[in-house]
Write a protein that holds these residues in place. Sequence first.
Motif, PDB file in Angstrom:
ATOM      1  N   HIS A 102      21.171 -73.962   6.318  1.00 11.93           N
ATOM      2  CA  HIS A 102      20.307 -73.958   7.484  1.00 11.93           C
ATOM      3  C   HIS A 102      19.727 -72.560   7.683  1.00 11.93           C
ATOM      4  O   HIS A 102      20.220 -71.591   7.116  1.00 11.93           O
ATOM      5  CB  HIS A 102      21.065 -74.424   8.739  1.00 11.93           C
ATOM      6  N   ALA A 103      18.696 -72.493   8.492  1.00 11.80           N
ATOM      7  CA  ALA A 103      18.011 -71.222   8.743  1.00 11.80           C
ATOM      8  C   ALA A 103      18.283 -70.758  10.162  1.00 11.80           C
ATOM      9  O   ALA A 103      18.338 -71.568  11.087  1.00 11.80           O
ATOM     10  CB  ALA A 103      16.510 -71.401   8.539  1.00 11.80           C
ATOM     11  N   VAL A 104      18.440 -69.457  10.328  1.00 17.71           N
ATOM     12  CA  VAL A 104      18.560 -68.843  11.655  1.00 17.71           C
ATOM     13  C   VAL A 104      17.576 -67.675  11.724  1.00 17.71           C
ATOM     14  O   VAL A 104      17.505 -66.854  10.821  1.00 17.71           O
ATOM     15  CB  VAL A 104      19.998 -68.368  11.971  1.00 17.71           C
ATOM     16  N   GLY A 105      16.828 -67.636  12.806  1.00 18.30           N
ATOM     17  CA  GLY A 105      15.858 -66.569  12.982  1.00 18.30           C
ATOM     18  C   GLY A 105      16.549 -65.238  13.215  1.00 18.30           C
ATOM     19  O   GLY A 105      17.516 -65.159  13.971  1.00 18.30           O
ATOM     20  N   ILE A 106      16.057 -64.198  12.549  1.00 14.15           N
ATOM     21  CA  ILE A 106      16.648 -62.872  12.746  1.00 14.15           C
ATOM     22  C   ILE A 106      15.627 -61.851  13.248  1.00 14.15           C
ATOM     23  O   ILE A 106      16.009 -60.789  13.737  1.00 14.15           O
ATOM     24  CB  ILE A 106      17.360 -62.349  11.487  1.00 14.15           C
ATOM     25  N   GLU A 107      14.330 -62.158  13.129  1.00 12.88           N
ATOM     26  CA  GLU A 107      13.317 -61.234  13.651  1.00 12.88           C
ATOM     27  C   GLU A 107      12.014 -61.981  13.867  1.00 12.88           C
ATOM     28  O   GLU A 107      11.631 -62.836  13.071  1.00 12.88           O
ATOM     29  CB  GLU A 107      13.072 -60.087  12.675  1.00 12.88           C
ATOM     30  N   ILE A 108      11.341 -61.644  14.965  1.00 16.87           N
ATOM     31  CA  ILE A 108       9.999 -62.174  15.218  1.00 16.87           C
ATOM     32  C   ILE A 108       9.221 -61.111  15.983  1.00 16.87           C
ATOM     33  O   ILE A 108       9.779 -60.392  16.810  1.00 16.87           O
ATOM     34  CB  ILE A 108      10.027 -63.517  15.994  1.00 16.87           C
ATOM     35  N   GLY A 109       7.956 -61.015  15.673  1.00 19.42           N
ATOM     36  CA  GLY A 109       7.070 -60.091  16.379  1.00 19.42           C
ATOM     37  C   GLY A 109       5.660 -60.631  16.334  1.00 19.42           C
ATOM     38  O   GLY A 109       5.308 -61.398  15.444  1.00 19.42           O
ATOM     39  N   ALA A 110       4.852 -60.243  17.325  1.00 20.65           N
ATOM     40  CA  ALA A 110       3.486 -60.755  17.380  1.00 20.65           C
ATOM     41  C   ALA A 110       2.537 -59.717  17.960  1.00 20.65           C
ATOM     42  O   ALA A 110       2.941 -58.871  18.757  1.00 20.65           O
ATOM     43  CB  ALA A 110       3.429 -62.028  18.219  1.00 20.65           C
ATOM     44  N   THR A 111       1.300 -59.839  17.561  1.00 23.07           N
ATOM     45  CA  THR A 111       0.209 -59.094  18.157  1.00 23.07           C
ATOM     46  C   THR A 111      -0.748 -60.116  18.751  1.00 23.07           C
ATOM     47  O   THR A 111      -1.152 -61.064  18.070  1.00 23.07           O
ATOM     48  CB  THR A 111      -0.533 -58.247  17.097  1.00 23.07           C
ATOM     49  N   GLN A 145     -12.338 -72.897  18.351  1.00 19.40           N
ATOM     50  CA  GLN A 145     -13.495 -72.363  17.642  1.00 19.40           C
ATOM     51  C   GLN A 145     -13.080 -71.587  16.392  1.00 19.40           C
ATOM     52  O   GLN A 145     -13.915 -71.004  15.706  1.00 19.40           O
ATOM     53  CB  GLN A 145     -14.311 -71.433  18.566  1.00 19.40           C
ATOM     54  N   GLY A 146     -11.783 -71.560  16.099  1.00 25.49           N
ATOM     55  CA  GLY A 146     -11.292 -70.870  14.910  1.00 25.49           C
ATOM     56  C   GLY A 146     -11.086 -69.377  15.096  1.00 25.49           C
ATOM     57  O   GLY A 146     -10.800 -68.665  14.140  1.00 25.49           O
ATOM     58  N   ARG A 147     -11.196 -68.894  16.346  1.00 29.66           N
ATOM     59  CA  ARG A 147     -10.997 -67.469  16.607  1.00 29.66           C
ATOM     60  C   ARG A 147      -9.506 -67.150  16.644  1.00 29.66           C
ATOM     61  O   ARG A 147      -8.723 -67.889  17.237  1.00 29.66           O
ATOM     62  CB  ARG A 147     -11.648 -67.070  17.939  1.00 29.66           C
ATOM     63  N   ARG A 148      -9.126 -66.050  16.023  1.00 33.80           N
ATOM     64  CA  ARG A 148      -7.728 -65.640  15.970  1.00 33.80           C
ATOM     65  C   ARG A 148      -7.288 -65.178  17.357  1.00 33.80           C
ATOM     66  O   ARG A 148      -7.894 -64.297  17.952  1.00 33.80           O
ATOM     67  CB  ARG A 148      -7.537 -64.528  14.949  1.00 33.80           C
ATOM     68  N   LEU A 149      -6.197 -65.790  17.829  1.00 28.39           N
ATOM     69  CA  LEU A 149      -5.618 -65.433  19.128  1.00 28.39           C
ATOM     70  C   LEU A 149      -4.447 -64.484  18.981  1.00 28.39           C
ATOM     71  O   LEU A 149      -4.275 -63.571  19.782  1.00 28.39           O
ATOM     72  CB  LEU A 149      -5.148 -66.698  19.858  1.00 28.39           C
ATOM     73  N   SER A 150      -3.612 -64.736  17.987  1.00 28.80           N
ATOM     74  CA  SER A 150      -2.456 -63.877  17.749  1.00 28.80           C
ATOM     75  C   SER A 150      -1.997 -64.016  16.303  1.00 28.80           C
ATOM     76  O   SER A 150      -2.327 -64.987  15.625  1.00 28.80           O
ATOM     77  CB  SER A 150      -1.302 -64.210  18.709  1.00 28.80           C
ATOM     78  N   THR A 151      -1.254 -63.012  15.877  1.00 29.47           N
ATOM     79  CA  THR A 151      -0.655 -63.005  14.543  1.00 29.47           C
ATOM     80  C   THR A 151       0.809 -62.677  14.722  1.00 29.47           C
ATOM     81  O   THR A 151       1.154 -61.704  15.396  1.00 29.47           O
ATOM     82  CB  THR A 151      -1.312 -61.926  13.651  1.00 29.47           C
ATOM     83  N   ALA A 152       1.667 -63.509  14.159  1.00 30.03           N
ATOM     84  CA  ALA A 152       3.115 -63.291  14.285  1.00 30.03           C
ATOM     85  C   ALA A 152       3.748 -63.281  12.902  1.00 30.03           C
ATOM     86  O   ALA A 152       3.182 -63.794  11.936  1.00 30.03           O
ATOM     87  CB  ALA A 152       3.745 -64.393  15.137  1.00 30.03           C
ATOM     88  N   ARG A 153       4.915 -62.693  12.831  1.00 25.91           N
ATOM     89  CA  ARG A 153       5.727 -62.716  11.609  1.00 25.91           C
ATOM     90  C   ARG A 153       7.141 -63.071  12.018  1.00 25.91           C
ATOM     91  O   ARG A 153       7.681 -62.495  12.963  1.00 25.91           O
ATOM     92  CB  ARG A 153       5.709 -61.361  10.914  1.00 25.91           C
ATOM     93  N   ILE A 154       7.731 -64.035  11.311  1.00 24.45           N
ATOM     94  CA  ILE A 154       9.111 -64.434  11.588  1.00 24.45           C
ATOM     95  C   ILE A 154       9.920 -64.394  10.297  1.00 24.45           C
ATOM     96  O   ILE A 154       9.455 -64.865   9.253  1.00 24.45           O
ATOM     97  CB  ILE A 154       9.205 -65.826  12.248  1.00 24.45           C
ATOM     98  N   THR A 155      11.112 -63.823  10.398  1.00 27.44           N
ATOM     99  CA  THR A 155      12.047 -63.787   9.275  1.00 27.44           C
ATOM    100  C   THR A 155      13.276 -64.594   9.652  1.00 27.44           C
ATOM    101  O   THR A 155      13.812 -64.452  10.757  1.00 27.44           O
ATOM    102  CB  THR A 155      12.440 -62.338   8.927  1.00 27.44           C
ATOM    103  N   ASN A 156      13.697 -65.462   8.746  1.00 25.16           N
ATOM    104  CA  ASN A 156      14.888 -66.293   8.928  1.00 25.16           C
ATOM    105  C   ASN A 156      15.904 -65.976   7.834  1.00 25.16           C
ATOM    106  O   ASN A 156      15.522 -65.695   6.695  1.00 25.16           O
ATOM    107  CB  ASN A 156      14.537 -67.784   8.834  1.00 25.16           C
ATOM    108  N   MET A 157      17.168 -66.050   8.197  1.00 21.88           N
ATOM    109  CA  MET A 157      18.245 -65.917   7.235  1.00 21.88           C
ATOM    110  C   MET A 157      18.727 -67.324   6.872  1.00 21.88           C
ATOM    111  O   MET A 157      18.871 -68.173   7.760  1.00 21.88           O
ATOM    112  CB  MET A 157      19.414 -65.102   7.820  1.00 21.88           C
ATOM    113  N   ILE A 158      18.962 -67.553   5.590  1.00 25.67           N
ATOM    114  CA  ILE A 158      19.473 -68.833   5.112  1.00 25.67           C
ATOM    115  C   ILE A 158      20.989 -68.728   5.021  1.00 25.67           C
ATOM    116  O   ILE A 158      21.519 -67.804   4.403  1.00 25.67           O
ATOM    117  CB  ILE A 158      18.894 -69.190   3.723  1.00 25.67           C
TER     118      ILE A 158
END
Length: 162
Positions: A102-111, A145-158
Amino acid sequence: MSEIFTPGQAGSEADTNPYKRDLIEAGIPEEMHEWLSSHGPGRLVVKLGIRFLEMSPDRLVATMPVEGNEQVAGILHGGAHLVLAETLGSFGAGMHAGPGRHAVGIEIGATHHRSVSSGLVTGTATAVHLGNTLTTHEVVMTDEQGRRLSTARITNMIRETR
């Protein structure tokens, strides 16, 4: 489980899954219902109205309505962006992990790039890294309209399931 699916094309399922309705409404393909039979798509997924359009470890796409998910200023809550991003990245990581893991989230961040006050937001998660112990997805949220609202990155540990 790496094939992309189209919601609504699955056959019938036994009525033993208490989350069947939630899974169907969230657009989860029937072949994944058994995997999610003990907890469904997640109560927050249901509450925020997230609906999956594509699902594979490499790419996931889902929508979420702005209505009902706004902050006090009447725009989509920044935390809702993160919930959508974490949902997509975590599902992708879980699919990649496969049976017995299973996966568990270890980091997330967004702009956050711009706000939105109505309509549907689409989140598209793309795998950056699918390793044996870590996965990373980039998630881009766009408006109708396809305009970017936010960008995020998430890392999960298996992890191995006990």
